[in-house]
Design a protein around this motif. Structure first.
Motif, PDB file in Angstrom:
ATOM      1  N   LEU A   6       8.627  -1.919   0.511  1.00  0.00           N
ATOM      2  CA  LEU A   6       7.217  -2.026   0.154  1.00  0.00           C
ATOM      3  C   LEU A   6       6.975  -1.744  -1.326  1.00  0.00           C
ATOM      4  O   LEU A   6       6.206  -2.454  -1.982  1.00  0.00           O
ATOM      5  CB  LEU A   6       6.384  -1.079   1.022  1.00  0.00           C
ATOM      6  N   ALA A   7       7.625  -0.720  -1.857  1.00  0.00           N
ATOM      7  CA  ALA A   7       7.445  -0.400  -3.273  1.00  0.00           C
ATOM      8  C   ALA A   7       7.941  -1.549  -4.149  1.00  0.00           C
ATOM      9  O   ALA A   7       7.279  -1.930  -5.126  1.00  0.00           O
ATOM     10  CB  ALA A   7       8.188   0.894  -3.616  1.00  0.00           C
ATOM     11  N   THR A   8       9.083  -2.111  -3.789  1.00  0.00           N
ATOM     12  CA  THR A   8       9.614  -3.240  -4.539  1.00  0.00           C
ATOM     13  C   THR A   8       8.700  -4.450  -4.424  1.00  0.00           C
ATOM     14  O   THR A   8       8.430  -5.130  -5.416  1.00  0.00           O
ATOM     15  CB  THR A   8      11.034  -3.585  -4.045  1.00  0.00           C
ATOM     16  N   ALA A   9       8.214  -4.720  -3.225  1.00  0.00           N
ATOM     17  CA  ALA A   9       7.330  -5.868  -3.014  1.00  0.00           C
ATOM     18  C   ALA A   9       6.053  -5.749  -3.841  1.00  0.00           C
ATOM     19  O   ALA A   9       5.586  -6.727  -4.440  1.00  0.00           O
ATOM     20  CB  ALA A   9       6.992  -6.008  -1.536  1.00  0.00           C
ATOM     21  N   LEU A  10       5.472  -4.550  -3.897  1.00  0.00           N
ATOM     22  CA  LEU A  10       4.282  -4.360  -4.725  1.00  0.00           C
ATOM     23  C   LEU A  10       4.614  -4.550  -6.207  1.00  0.00           C
ATOM     24  O   LEU A  10       3.842  -5.146  -6.957  1.00  0.00           O
ATOM     25  CB  LEU A  10       3.678  -2.977  -4.498  1.00  0.00           C
ATOM     26  N   ALA A  42       7.042  -1.806  11.982  1.00  0.00           N
ATOM     27  CA  ALA A  42       6.853  -0.691  11.050  1.00  0.00           C
ATOM     28  C   ALA A  42       5.551   0.029  11.363  1.00  0.00           C
ATOM     29  O   ALA A  42       4.582  -0.576  11.799  1.00  0.00           O
ATOM     30  CB  ALA A  42       6.822  -1.228   9.615  1.00  0.00           C
ATOM     31  N   LYS A  43       5.557   1.324  11.164  1.00  0.00           N
ATOM     32  CA  LYS A  43       4.347   2.128  11.370  1.00  0.00           C
ATOM     33  C   LYS A  43       3.582   2.213  10.050  1.00  0.00           C
ATOM     34  O   LYS A  43       3.363   3.290   9.514  1.00  0.00           O
ATOM     35  CB  LYS A  43       4.709   3.511  11.881  1.00  0.00           C
ATOM     36  N   VAL A  44       3.211   1.047   9.539  1.00  0.00           N
ATOM     37  CA  VAL A  44       2.519   0.946   8.262  1.00  0.00           C
ATOM     38  C   VAL A  44       1.232   0.171   8.489  1.00  0.00           C
ATOM     39  O   VAL A  44       1.216  -0.821   9.211  1.00  0.00           O
ATOM     40  CB  VAL A  44       3.408   0.210   7.230  1.00  0.00           C
ATOM     41  N   ASP A  45       0.162   0.626   7.869  1.00  0.00           N
ATOM     42  CA  ASP A  45      -1.124  -0.046   7.967  1.00  0.00           C
ATOM     43  C   ASP A  45      -1.074  -1.329   7.127  1.00  0.00           C
ATOM     44  O   ASP A  45      -1.116  -1.279   5.899  1.00  0.00           O
ATOM     45  CB  ASP A  45      -2.222   0.891   7.467  1.00  0.00           C
ATOM     46  N   LEU A  59      -3.889  -1.809   4.616  1.00  0.00           N
ATOM     47  CA  LEU A  59      -3.751  -0.974   3.433  1.00  0.00           C
ATOM     48  C   LEU A  59      -2.758  -1.594   2.452  1.00  0.00           C
ATOM     49  O   LEU A  59      -3.021  -1.668   1.247  1.00  0.00           O
ATOM     50  CB  LEU A  59      -3.307   0.439   3.811  1.00  0.00           C
ATOM     51  N   ILE A  60      -1.628  -2.047   2.975  1.00  0.00           N
ATOM     52  CA  ILE A  60      -0.610  -2.657   2.104  1.00  0.00           C
ATOM     53  C   ILE A  60      -1.156  -3.923   1.464  1.00  0.00           C
ATOM     54  O   ILE A  60      -0.940  -4.174   0.271  1.00  0.00           O
ATOM     55  CB  ILE A  60       0.682  -2.945   2.898  1.00  0.00           C
ATOM     56  N   THR A  61      -1.891  -4.708   2.222  1.00  0.00           N
ATOM     57  CA  THR A  61      -2.495  -5.930   1.680  1.00  0.00           C
ATOM     58  C   THR A  61      -3.481  -5.581   0.569  1.00  0.00           C
ATOM     59  O   THR A  61      -3.523  -6.247  -0.469  1.00  0.00           O
ATOM     60  CB  THR A  61      -3.204  -6.719   2.802  1.00  0.00           C
ATOM     61  N   ASP A  62      -4.264  -4.530   0.787  1.00  0.00           N
ATOM     62  CA  ASP A  62      -5.194  -4.076  -0.264  1.00  0.00           C
ATOM     63  C   ASP A  62      -4.440  -3.605  -1.500  1.00  0.00           C
ATOM     64  O   ASP A  62      -4.839  -3.897  -2.631  1.00  0.00           O
ATOM     65  CB  ASP A  62      -6.086  -2.946   0.244  1.00  0.00           C
ATOM     66  N   LEU A  63      -3.355  -2.872  -1.294  1.00  0.00           N
ATOM     67  CA  LEU A  63      -2.570  -2.376  -2.429  1.00  0.00           C
ATOM     68  C   LEU A  63      -1.909  -3.515  -3.203  1.00  0.00           C
ATOM     69  O   LEU A  63      -1.681  -3.400  -4.406  1.00  0.00           O
ATOM     70  CB  LEU A  63      -1.501  -1.396  -1.948  1.00  0.00           C
ATOM     71  N   ALA A  64      -1.602  -4.619  -2.523  1.00  0.00           N
ATOM     72  CA  ALA A  64      -0.896  -5.739  -3.153  1.00  0.00           C
ATOM     73  C   ALA A  64      -1.708  -6.406  -4.256  1.00  0.00           C
ATOM     74  O   ALA A  64      -1.140  -7.079  -5.111  1.00  0.00           O
ATOM     75  CB  ALA A  64      -0.489  -6.768  -2.099  1.00  0.00           C
ATOM     76  N   ASP A  65      -3.027  -6.200  -4.260  1.00  0.00           N
ATOM     77  CA  ASP A  65      -3.808  -6.776  -5.357  1.00  0.00           C
ATOM     78  C   ASP A  65      -3.736  -5.912  -6.616  1.00  0.00           C
ATOM     79  O   ASP A  65      -4.209  -6.291  -7.678  1.00  0.00           O
ATOM     80  CB  ASP A  65      -5.258  -7.028  -4.949  1.00  0.00           C
ATOM     81  N   LEU A  66      -3.126  -4.741  -6.507  1.00  0.00           N
ATOM     82  CA  LEU A  66      -2.847  -3.811  -7.610  1.00  0.00           C
ATOM     83  C   LEU A  66      -4.098  -3.323  -8.333  1.00  0.00           C
ATOM     84  O   LEU A  66      -4.022  -2.879  -9.473  1.00  0.00           O
ATOM     85  CB  LEU A  66      -1.868  -4.433  -8.604  1.00  0.00           C
ATOM     86  N   SER A  67      -5.242  -3.355  -7.669  1.00  0.00           N
ATOM     87  CA  SER A  67      -6.456  -2.840  -8.299  1.00  0.00           C
ATOM     88  C   SER A  67      -6.348  -1.342  -8.574  1.00  0.00           C
ATOM     89  O   SER A  67      -7.014  -0.828  -9.480  1.00  0.00           O
ATOM     90  CB  SER A  67      -7.683  -3.146  -7.440  1.00  0.00           C
ATOM     91  N   PHE A  68      -5.509  -0.637  -7.828  1.00  0.00           N
ATOM     92  CA  PHE A  68      -5.323   0.800  -8.068  1.00  0.00           C
ATOM     93  C   PHE A  68      -4.772   1.075  -9.456  1.00  0.00           C
ATOM     94  O   PHE A  68      -4.983   2.147 -10.015  1.00  0.00           O
ATOM     95  CB  PHE A  68      -4.436   1.430  -6.986  1.00  0.00           C
TER      96      PHE A  68
END
Length: 185
Positions: free
Chosen positions: A113-117, A78-81, A84-93
């Motif tokens: 990815l959206a479902t996984a998050l 996948a052309k995904v960083d 970045l995804i690992t950072d998003l997975a902590d849901l701090s956003f």
């Protein structure tokens, strides 16, 4: 030692609180010891069961198209960083009330990815999550009772009319008055 009475109250088992008080009143007997052991295990089982039912309910309420997690995502193809995804997975956003939108072609992993998050948010962070595809979201917005206010800007029209009247007043005052003479309004 656990505060059994407080836990029974937190589980809204008020009748059991009185029964527990009777057991405690009997003192430190063998019956008390076995009752205490049993009630602690029952409380733990109840907490676990309620937590699991809550997760199950939240996963259903999120309306995910399928269950996915980050462990099942192929970052190699996948052309995904990944960082970045690992950072998003902590849901701090979500603490700053920000959103994440995945954009890409068909089959590029947006839904996965959206479902996984979302699954991570429910299972690991106790968040409430709702999944929307773009099509579903647009259809939902079309069904809202969004109020039509027209296309012409009131402020623009009003400021334009005010400016025109000032210009007209200045031009009239210039035509009717000799140069150099200024009169107050």
């Amino acid at each position: 030692m656990r505060d059994v009475a407080a836990e029974l109250k937190s589980l809204r088992l008020y009748g059991r609180v009185g029964a527990w008080a009777d057991v405690v009143a009997q003192g430190n007997t063998a019956a008390f010891q076995s009752s205490h052991w049993l009630i602690e295990h029952l409380l733990q089982a109840e907490h676990t069961d309620r937590h699991m039912r809550s997760i199950s309910y939240q996963l259903h309420a999120a309306k995910f198209p399928v269950h996915r997690d980050l462990a099942g995502f192929d970052f190699e193809h996948a052309k995904v960083d990944r960082g970045l995804i690992t950072d998003l997975a902590d849901l701090s956003f979500t603490e700053q009330a920000h959103n994440v939108v995945f954009i890409g072609g068909t089959g590029t992993g947006k839904t996965h990815l959206a479902t996984a998050l979302g699954v991570s948010g429910i299972t690991r962070h106790g968040k409430r999550v709702r999944f929307y595809s773009t099509v579903d979201l647009v259809n939902l917005l079309e069904q809202c009772h969004i109020v039509e206010t027209g296309n012409e800007s009131y402020r623009f029209r009003h400021s334009g009319a005010t400016a025109k009247s000032r210009i007209k007043a200045r031009e009239q005052s210039k035509r009717g008055k000799p140069e150099g003479k200024v009169e107050p309004f």
